[in-house]
Write a protein that holds these residues in place. Structure first.
Motif, short mmCIF file in Angstrom:
data_model
loop_
_atom_site.label_atom_id
_atom_site.label_comp_id
_atom_site.label_asym_id
_atom_site.label_seq_id
_atom_site.Cartn_x
_atom_site.Cartn_y
_atom_site.Cartn_z
N ALA A 129 6.97 14.86 52.53
CA ALA A 129 8.11 14.83 53.45
C ALA A 129 9.40 15.05 52.67
O ALA A 129 9.55 14.59 51.53
N PHE A 130 10.33 15.73 53.29
CA PHE A 130 11.67 15.84 52.73
C PHE A 130 12.40 14.51 52.94
O PHE A 130 12.03 13.70 53.81
N ASN A 131 13.44 14.31 52.18
CA ASN A 131 14.30 13.14 52.36
C ASN A 131 15.71 13.51 51.94
O ASN A 131 15.99 14.66 51.59
N THR A 132 16.62 12.56 51.98
CA THR A 132 18.02 12.86 51.69
C THR A 132 18.22 13.31 50.24
O THR A 132 19.18 14.02 49.93
N GLU A 133 17.33 12.88 49.35
CA GLU A 133 17.45 13.28 47.95
C GLU A 133 17.00 14.72 47.74
O GLU A 133 17.31 15.32 46.71
N LEU A 134 16.26 15.26 48.69
CA LEU A 134 15.76 16.63 48.59
C LEU A 134 16.57 17.58 49.47
O LEU A 134 16.07 18.56 50.00
N MET A 135 17.86 17.26 49.60
CA MET A 135 18.80 18.13 50.32
C MET A 135 19.90 18.53 49.34
O MET A 135 20.24 17.78 48.44
N VAL A 136 20.43 19.73 49.52
CA VAL A 136 21.51 20.17 48.64
C VAL A 136 22.72 19.26 48.84
O VAL A 136 23.02 18.85 49.97
N LYS A 137 23.37 18.90 47.76
CA LYS A 137 24.50 17.97 47.82
C LYS A 137 25.83 18.69 47.96
O LYS A 137 26.83 18.11 48.35
N SER A 138 25.85 19.99 47.61
CA SER A 138 27.10 20.73 47.64
C SER A 138 26.84 22.15 48.11
O SER A 138 25.81 22.75 47.78
N THR A 139 27.78 22.69 48.87
CA THR A 139 27.64 24.08 49.32
C THR A 139 27.72 25.04 48.15
O THR A 139 27.30 26.20 48.27
N ASP A 140 28.24 24.59 47.01
CA ASP A 140 28.33 25.45 45.83
C ASP A 140 26.95 25.79 45.26
O ASP A 140 26.82 26.70 44.44
#
Length: 243
Positions: free
Chosen positions: A115-126
């Motif tokens: 499962a994905f979680n918040t840690e496996l999301m990009v933190k910055s649009t850069d």
């Protein structure tokens, strides 16, 4: 070794009692020990076409030693006439993404998945720019590895400025050949493990694919489809999974 990304997804069948309606894609997302199924909102309800299933059927793997073994799990979409999914409306209208919280006890202890979680999301649009290579895994036209019940993946490129709401909507564009059945698929970019092992989920979630984009002025006799698609920004899941 099974690619962990493929185990984040599940084949979704929309049903109206015993009648099969459509095929779609869903994936798992965890937050604060809660488990959610994520898919496109139009999978569970599409007022424009009259699509109104009353439950979903998903496939779950049950034996890590034998990937061919799966079980079907039914998810009622209404509880006493009230929808069980969570949806949102923003300045652009209805967000075409929804979440359904899953009861881990009802799923049982034999199933396995990633499962994905918040840690496996990009933190910055850069971290993402136009032309960045991405992958969209799902079940196009209901197609998949029928023996192992695993989805297939498409290569994609980011086709619009990441971080900007395209035409005022909460999505960006991808350039990829997509089909019906992939609505609800995760859009991810690869982050290889420093240790070089494939046991962890080495992908970051940047969006949720929901639909192909077309233009009304296209001459269908002369012009091919744009092969551009709408992918809603992944951070919408933070609001869709709030308590």
């Amino acid at each position: 070794m099974i690619e962990p990304l493929l185990l984040t997804l599940t084949n979704v069948t929309t049903m109206f009692y015993n009648q099969e309606l459509t095929k779609a894609t869903g994936f798992f997302f965890e937050r604060d020990y809660r488990l959610f199924l994520v898919t496109a909102r139009h999978v569970v309800l599409d007022e424009m076409t009259g699509h109104k299933p009353n439950f979903l059927s998903i496939q779950l793997h049950t034996n890590p030693g034998n990937i061919t073994m799966t079980t079907d799990f039914s998810i009622p979409l209404y509880k006493e006439t009230k929808p069980v999914w969570k949806e949102l409306v923003d300045s652009g209208g209805i967000v075409d993404v929804c979440t359904i919280e899953l009861d881990r006890k009802a799923l049982g202890d034999k199933i396995f998945f990633h499962a994905f979680n918040t840690e496996l999301m990009v933190k910055s649009t850069d971290e993402v720019s136009v032309g960045t290579s991405a992958v969209i895994a799902g079940f196009p036209l209901g197609f998949f590895d029928t023996l192992h019940k695993l989805p297939v993946a498409r290569q994609a490129l980011i086709a619009s400025s990441y971080g900007i709401r395209f035409q005022g909507y909460g999505y960006f564009l991808t350039d990829a050949q997509m089909h019906r059945g992939t609505s609800g698929a995760p859009v991810v970019i690869h982050y290889p493990s420093i240790l070089g092992k494939r046991t962890d989920l080495e992908w970051k979630l940047i969006g949720i694919h929901t639909s192909r984009m077309d233009i009304s002025s296209r001459d269908k006799s002369q012009d091919e489809r744009l092969n551009l698609n709408c992918a809603w920004y992944a951070d919408i899941l933070l609001k869709l999974t709030d308590p």
